[in-house]
Design a protein around this motif. Structure first.
Motif, mmCIF file in Angstrom:
data_model
loop_
_atom_site.group_PDB
_atom_site.id
_atom_site.type_symbol
_atom_site.label_atom_id
_atom_site.label_comp_id
_atom_site.label_asym_id
_atom_site.label_seq_id
_atom_site.Cartn_x
_atom_site.Cartn_y
_atom_site.Cartn_z
ATOM 1 N N GLY A 87 0.813 -1.223 0.000
ATOM 2 C CA GLY A 87 0.000 0.000 0.000
ATOM 3 C C GLY A 87 0.841 1.266 0.000
ATOM 4 O O GLY A 87 0.542 2.219 -0.725
ATOM 5 N N TYR A 99 -5.522 7.782 -3.940
ATOM 6 C CA TYR A 99 -5.117 7.310 -2.617
ATOM 7 C C TYR A 99 -6.263 6.619 -1.883
ATOM 8 O O TYR A 99 -6.046 5.662 -1.147
ATOM 9 C CB TYR A 99 -4.517 8.453 -1.777
ATOM 10 C CG TYR A 99 -5.524 9.337 -1.088
ATOM 11 C CD1 TYR A 99 -5.958 9.040 0.205
ATOM 12 C CD2 TYR A 99 -6.042 10.456 -1.711
ATOM 13 C CE1 TYR A 99 -6.887 9.846 0.839
ATOM 14 C CE2 TYR A 99 -6.962 11.261 -1.090
ATOM 15 C CZ TYR A 99 -7.379 10.953 0.193
ATOM 16 O OH TYR A 99 -8.306 11.743 0.828
ATOM 17 N N ARG A 100 -7.491 7.071 -2.092
ATOM 18 C CA ARG A 100 -8.637 6.450 -1.406
ATOM 19 C C ARG A 100 -8.824 4.997 -1.847
ATOM 20 O O ARG A 100 -9.194 4.147 -1.050
ATOM 21 C CB ARG A 100 -9.903 7.245 -1.657
ATOM 22 C CG ARG A 100 -9.924 8.546 -0.904
ATOM 23 C CD ARG A 100 -11.253 9.269 -1.084
ATOM 24 N NE ARG A 100 -11.281 10.432 -0.223
ATOM 25 C CZ ARG A 100 -11.463 11.674 -0.653
ATOM 26 N NH1 ARG A 100 -11.667 11.904 -1.927
ATOM 27 N NH2 ARG A 100 -11.469 12.679 0.189
ATOM 28 N N ILE A 103 -6.007 2.898 -0.090
ATOM 29 C CA ILE A 103 -6.288 2.679 1.332
ATOM 30 C C ILE A 103 -7.468 1.726 1.499
ATOM 31 O O ILE A 103 -7.420 0.807 2.334
ATOM 32 C CB ILE A 103 -6.525 4.015 2.067
ATOM 33 C CG1 ILE A 103 -5.209 4.805 2.113
ATOM 34 C CG2 ILE A 103 -7.061 3.774 3.484
ATOM 35 C CD1 ILE A 103 -5.339 6.210 2.682
ATOM 36 N N ASN A 123 -5.359 1.185 8.256
ATOM 37 C CA ASN A 123 -6.005 2.429 7.869
ATOM 38 C C ASN A 123 -5.277 3.634 8.465
ATOM 39 O O ASN A 123 -4.971 4.599 7.761
ATOM 40 C CB ASN A 123 -7.470 2.426 8.303
ATOM 41 C CG ASN A 123 -8.206 3.680 7.881
ATOM 42 O OD1 ASN A 123 -8.003 4.207 6.801
ATOM 43 N ND2 ASN A 123 -9.065 4.165 8.758
ATOM 44 N N LEU A 126 -1.646 4.016 6.796
ATOM 45 C CA LEU A 126 -1.684 4.437 5.394
ATOM 46 C C LEU A 126 -2.322 5.817 5.229
ATOM 47 O O LEU A 126 -1.949 6.563 4.322
ATOM 48 C CB LEU A 126 -2.394 3.395 4.530
ATOM 49 C CG LEU A 126 -1.638 2.082 4.350
ATOM 50 C CD1 LEU A 126 -2.415 1.144 3.441
ATOM 51 C CD2 LEU A 126 -0.230 2.304 3.823
ATOM 52 N N ASP A 127 -3.246 6.168 6.105
ATOM 53 C CA ASP A 127 -3.824 7.502 6.063
ATOM 54 C C ASP A 127 -2.737 8.551 6.303
ATOM 55 O O ASP A 127 -2.701 9.587 5.618
ATOM 56 C CB ASP A 127 -4.944 7.630 7.099
ATOM 57 C CG ASP A 127 -5.750 8.898 6.924
ATOM 58 O OD1 ASP A 127 -6.291 9.107 5.827
ATOM 59 O OD2 ASP A 127 -5.829 9.673 7.895
#
Length: 140
Positions: A87, A99-100, A103, A123, A126-127
């Motif tokens: 990721g 990017y959404r 993720i 989450n 990676l956020d």
């Protein structure tokens, strides 16, 4: 087959290959060859994910460490690690993929293959990577 479904399956294969590579130290090319005939594989994308993520592993790990909160890299499970490396590689180097999407796919992998709350950890990490790497896109 739909490109999105193919990429989704390809990300599963990428996670599997990173995991296998960690445990067996089998040559990357040999691992990739095993996936040539798998259903719904986007082979060029899989090769890019694996070659890219593993060749930039050190850079990716340096990016991840500050976001692991109360864990060290050694405390991250192997499945979480494989998901985070793939990721993060996509977030850092695959700007054609939103990017959404990256993720969301990683969260789904963690829900399917990780421990009970692994998806929350994936989450969160990676956020933070997305905020740093995709600043302009992240604000949209």
């Amino acid at each position: 087959m739909n490109k999105n479904r193919s990429r989704k399956r390809t990300r599963v294969y990428a996670m599997e290959i990173v995991y296998q590579w960690m445990h067996t130290k089998t040559a990357v090319d040999e691992l990739l060859n095993r996936y040539q005939e798998k259903p719904a594989v986007d082979m060029p994308y899989l090769e890019d994910l694996i070659q890219g993520a593993l060749s930039k592993k050190t850079e990716i790990e340096k990016k991840l460490v500050p976001f692991l909160v109360d864990r060290s890299l050694d405390e991250v499970t192997d499945i979480e690690y494989a998901i985070l490396v793939v990721g993060s590689y996509e977030l850092m180097f695959q700007y054609d993929v939103p990017y959404r999407v990256i993720i969301n796919e990683a969260i789904n992998l963690a829900k399917s293959y990780g421990a009970q709350d692994a998806y929350r950890f994936v989450n969160s990490v990676l956020d933070q990577v997305a905020k740093q790497e995709r600043g302009l896109e992240y604000r949209d």
